[in-house]
Design an enzyme around this catalytic site. Structure first.
Site, PDB file in Angstrom:
ATOM      1  N   GLU A  79      -6.082  14.375  -7.977  1.00  0.00           N
ATOM      2  CA  GLU A  79      -5.006  15.280  -7.582  1.00  0.00           C
ATOM      3  C   GLU A  79      -3.877  15.126  -8.613  1.00  0.00           C
ATOM      4  O   GLU A  79      -3.422  14.004  -8.846  1.00  0.00           O
ATOM      5  CB  GLU A  79      -4.542  14.811  -6.200  1.00  0.00           C
ATOM      6  CG  GLU A  79      -3.581  15.663  -5.485  1.00  0.00           C
ATOM      7  CD  GLU A  79      -3.231  15.049  -4.115  1.00  0.00           C
ATOM      8  OE1 GLU A  79      -3.500  13.855  -3.878  1.00  0.00           O
ATOM      9  OE2 GLU A  79      -2.681  15.786  -3.286  1.00  0.00           O
ATOM     10  N   LYS A 127       8.808   3.600   8.846  1.00  0.00           N
ATOM     11  CA  LYS A 127       9.074   3.073   7.496  1.00  0.00           C
ATOM     12  C   LYS A 127       9.016   4.253   6.540  1.00  0.00           C
ATOM     13  O   LYS A 127       7.939   4.728   6.197  1.00  0.00           O
ATOM     14  CB  LYS A 127       8.044   2.019   7.098  1.00  0.00           C
ATOM     15  CG  LYS A 127       8.427   1.336   5.780  1.00  0.00           C
ATOM     16  CD  LYS A 127       7.265   0.942   4.937  1.00  0.00           C
ATOM     17  CE  LYS A 127       6.586   2.045   4.205  1.00  0.00           C
ATOM     18  NZ  LYS A 127       7.395   2.784   3.208  1.00  0.00           N
ATOM     19  N   GLU A 147      -3.175  11.094   7.019  1.00  0.00           N
ATOM     20  CA  GLU A 147      -3.113  12.356   6.271  1.00  0.00           C
ATOM     21  C   GLU A 147      -3.072  11.953   4.805  1.00  0.00           C
ATOM     22  O   GLU A 147      -2.048  11.490   4.319  1.00  0.00           O
ATOM     23  CB  GLU A 147      -1.875  13.135   6.727  1.00  0.00           C
ATOM     24  CG  GLU A 147      -1.973  14.612   6.429  1.00  0.00           C
ATOM     25  CD  GLU A 147      -1.347  14.948   5.105  1.00  0.00           C
ATOM     26  OE1 GLU A 147      -2.083  14.916   4.092  1.00  0.00           O
ATOM     27  OE2 GLU A 147      -0.144  15.243   5.077  1.00  0.00           O
ATOM     28  N   SER A 149      -1.570   8.217  -0.021  1.00  0.00           N
ATOM     29  CA  SER A 149      -2.773   8.317  -0.861  1.00  0.00           C
ATOM     30  C   SER A 149      -4.015   7.809  -0.129  1.00  0.00           C
ATOM     31  O   SER A 149      -3.926   7.005   0.806  1.00  0.00           O
ATOM     32  CB  SER A 149      -2.573   7.501  -2.128  1.00  0.00           C
ATOM     33  OG  SER A 149      -2.632   6.131  -1.815  1.00  0.00           O
ATOM     34  N   CYS A 159       0.512  17.698  -0.646  1.00  0.00           N
ATOM     35  CA  CYS A 159      -0.905  17.365  -0.393  1.00  0.00           C
ATOM     36  C   CYS A 159      -1.756  18.624  -0.343  1.00  0.00           C
ATOM     37  O   CYS A 159      -2.962  18.558  -0.525  1.00  0.00           O
ATOM     38  CB  CYS A 159      -1.048  16.636   0.932  1.00  0.00           C
ATOM     39  SG  CYS A 159      -0.214  15.076   0.936  1.00  0.00           S
ATOM     40  N   TRP A 217       7.431  10.457   0.348  1.00  0.00           N
ATOM     41  CA  TRP A 217       8.700  10.949  -0.209  1.00  0.00           C
ATOM     42  C   TRP A 217       8.695  12.451  -0.454  1.00  0.00           C
ATOM     43  O   TRP A 217       9.735  13.036  -0.682  1.00  0.00           O
ATOM     44  CB  TRP A 217       9.003  10.220  -1.544  1.00  0.00           C
ATOM     45  CG  TRP A 217       7.844  10.258  -2.489  1.00  0.00           C
ATOM     46  CD1 TRP A 217       6.908   9.272  -2.657  1.00  0.00           C
ATOM     47  CD2 TRP A 217       7.441  11.332  -3.340  1.00  0.00           C
ATOM     48  NE1 TRP A 217       5.950   9.671  -3.561  1.00  0.00           N
ATOM     49  CE2 TRP A 217       6.254  10.931  -4.010  1.00  0.00           C
ATOM     50  CE3 TRP A 217       7.956  12.605  -3.623  1.00  0.00           C
ATOM     51  CZ2 TRP A 217       5.580  11.757  -4.912  1.00  0.00           C
ATOM     52  CZ3 TRP A 217       7.290  13.420  -4.529  1.00  0.00           C
ATOM     53  CH2 TRP A 217       6.118  12.991  -5.160  1.00  0.00           C
TER      54      TRP A 217
HETATM   55  C1  SIN Z   1       2.236  17.337   2.573  1.00  0.00           C
HETATM   56  O1  SIN Z   1       2.273  17.496   1.375  1.00  0.00           O
HETATM   57  O2  SIN Z   1       1.733  16.324   3.073  1.00  0.00           O
HETATM   58  C2  SIN Z   1       2.825  18.329   3.529  1.00  0.00           C
HETATM   59  C3  SIN Z   1       2.742  19.712   3.097  1.00  0.00           C
HETATM   60  C4  SIN Z   1       2.954  20.687   4.223  1.00  0.00           C
HETATM   61  O3  SIN Z   1       3.254  20.314   5.355  1.00  0.00           O
HETATM   62  O4  SIN Z   1       2.780  21.878   3.956  1.00  0.00           O
END
Ligand code: SIN
Length: 477
Positions: A380, A176, A252, A231, A286, A152
């Protein structure tokens, strides 16, 4: 709230908008209002979409690279033309401030543009043979139907970063989207159809029950690739499931990025870039800076300037132009951020700025003197909290950064070119930003090592994830 904003709410299966009696709400996190009731797909829709994807795969793979590129190019142009609507949808469904939403739309479109161009550059190879009567050829072919699960936090860019290379390679794609943000994904799918995307090549199945919906795709041998952003615990489970049918996987997973700020850094630049690295998307990225390590001689000056800039960030309604920091996506996200701050303070950290919640809004926060056993060190945070820590020298900085079990992104701030290379090369991370707080860009590889995942998205690496290598040996010449 949604006046003048027209957007699909049904599932996209076989190129048709499928209205389902089962619905689930998408909620505006700033106020708790329901933005839309969305079609809630289950096993039946999953099984149908799976069959459609398998059939669509054959024809899409047979389209020429030029035909696929043309569809992608038109999709790219339409995404840009709908920048405002997409940015508003993201603000509504997950709270991203409008100006960041617009930037994300351009970032998302960038992947489609890049892969529209690359679709035409999937070159084969010929190999020298030791036999005069043989010719040895290598071809790259689409891996097959793909099942993609997107998060999201970047509702547009994570869709295009996965779907565009898959479609360029000649794969069909079933998506999805996250329960929190299906509207952006559905809107993108509508634009794909408008761009001339054939029915069934790109399908979108919103659901409130991701596990049940995913099962048929994970179990079916004909789905040849799983791509997931989310996650680490969920990624590990999906990896095990996908292994049963030997699917290719791209994962990822969780990040948590260390930032190393050396005493020889340009202080203004380090503060500005670290602000972006930390507070972009309300810290819900991330690659967000999770830990700010500052070399002792400049720690105080850095903390002072940083806190000043953090105080100036404007918290507010994501639909307002001036807002820098919107709400967190949901209660669970807020509880985690609160717990990290409370735990750090209880263990002796001091609060420089922020630390308070109102509704789902959490004030941008700076902490000093966080103790090593604190939760914020183990997990995190995924929120607007910046713990500032210190280090004595380069060796300590590298070893503290490499001690984390994750390895997605790290940042280094220094004006010493030799140090920049030394540290960047020593860091066990998939991405290193040197004097750069936002290194992500469509033409570059994005992905991590250790518990941050497998595979890469973006650039030519992202395309290779969707290609199989075929060797053809021709004899008797
Ligand atoms: C992510 O948080 O997975 C993507 C961040 C980004 O593409 O810079």
């Amino acid at each position: 709230m949604t006046e003048n904003l027209e957007f699909p709410r049904e599932a996209l299966i076989r190129g048709e908008w499928r209205a389902l009696p089962r619905r689930f709400p998408v909620v505006f996190p700033a106020t708790g209002e329901v933005v839309a009731e969305v079609a809630d797909c289950g096993i039946r829709e999953a099984e149908e979409a799976l069959e459609v994807a398998v059939a669509a795969q054959r024809t899409w793979a047979q389209a020429t690279a030029y035909e696929r590129a043309q569809v992608l190019r038109r999709w790219y142009e339409l995404i840009l033309a709908h920048e405002e609507a997409l940015a508003r949808l993201m603000a509504l469904e997950m709270g991203k401030p409008l100006k960041e939403g617009r930037a994300e739309v351009r970032y998302a479109a960038g992947f489609v543009e890049w892969y529209a161009e690359e679709a035409k550059r999937v070159y084969g190879e010929t190999l020298p043979s030791q036999f005069p009567h043989k010719r040895l050829l290598v071809r790259y072919e689409p891996v097959g139907p793909v099942y993609g699960i997107t998060p999201w936090n970047f509702p547009a860019a994570m869709v295009t970063r996965k779907a565009a290379p898959a479609l360029a390679a000649g794969c069909s794609f079933v998506l999805k989207p996250a329960e929190e943000s299906p509207l952006t994904a559905l809107y993108l799918a509508r634009l794909f159809l408008e761009a001339g995307g054939p029915p069934g090549v790109f399908q979108v199945l919103p659901t409130s029950d991701p596990e049940a919906l995913s099962r048929p795709f994970l179990e079916d041998e004909r789905i040849r690739k799983l791509t997931f952003t989310g996650s680490t615990p969920v990624g590990l489970r999906l990896y095990q499931e996908a292994a049963k049918t030997l699917k290719r996987v791209s994962l990822e997973l969780g990040g948590g990025a260390p930032v190393l700020i050396f005493a020889d850094a340009d202080l203004e630049r380090a503060v500005a870039e670290t602000l972006r690295a930390k507070f972009r998307n309300i810290g819900q990225s991330c690659v967000a800076a999770n830990w700010l390590f500052v070399e002792e001689p400049i720690a105080e000056a850095f903390a002072q300037l940083y806190a000043e800039r953090v105080r100036a960030l404007r918290v507010g309604n994501p639909l307002e132009e001036e807002t820098d920091i919107g709400p967190l996506v949901n209660e669970a996200a807020l509880r985690k951020v609160e717990a990290h701050v409370e735990d750090a303070l209880a263990r002796g950290a001091s609060l420089v700025v922020g630390g308070k919640a109102q509704g789902l809004f959490f004030a941008p926060t700076v902490l000093l003197g966080v103790k090593p056993g604190s939760r914020i060190f183990q997990e995190e945070t995924f929120g607007p909290v910046a713990p500032i820590l210190t280090f004595r020298d380069e060796a300590e900085a590298i070893s503290r950064a490499n001690a984390f079990p994750v390895g997605l992104a790290a940042y280094v701030f220094t004006r010493d070119l030799s140090r920049a290379f030394r540290v960047a090369e020593a860091l066990e991370y998939g991405i290193v930003g040197v004097n750069d707080g936002v290194p992500s860009t469509p033409q570059a590889p994005f992905g991590g090592v250790k518990r941050s995942g497998l595979g890469r998205e973006g650039g030519r690496w992202g395309l290779e994830e969707y290609l199989e290598v075929k060797f053809i040996s021709v004899g008797g010449i």
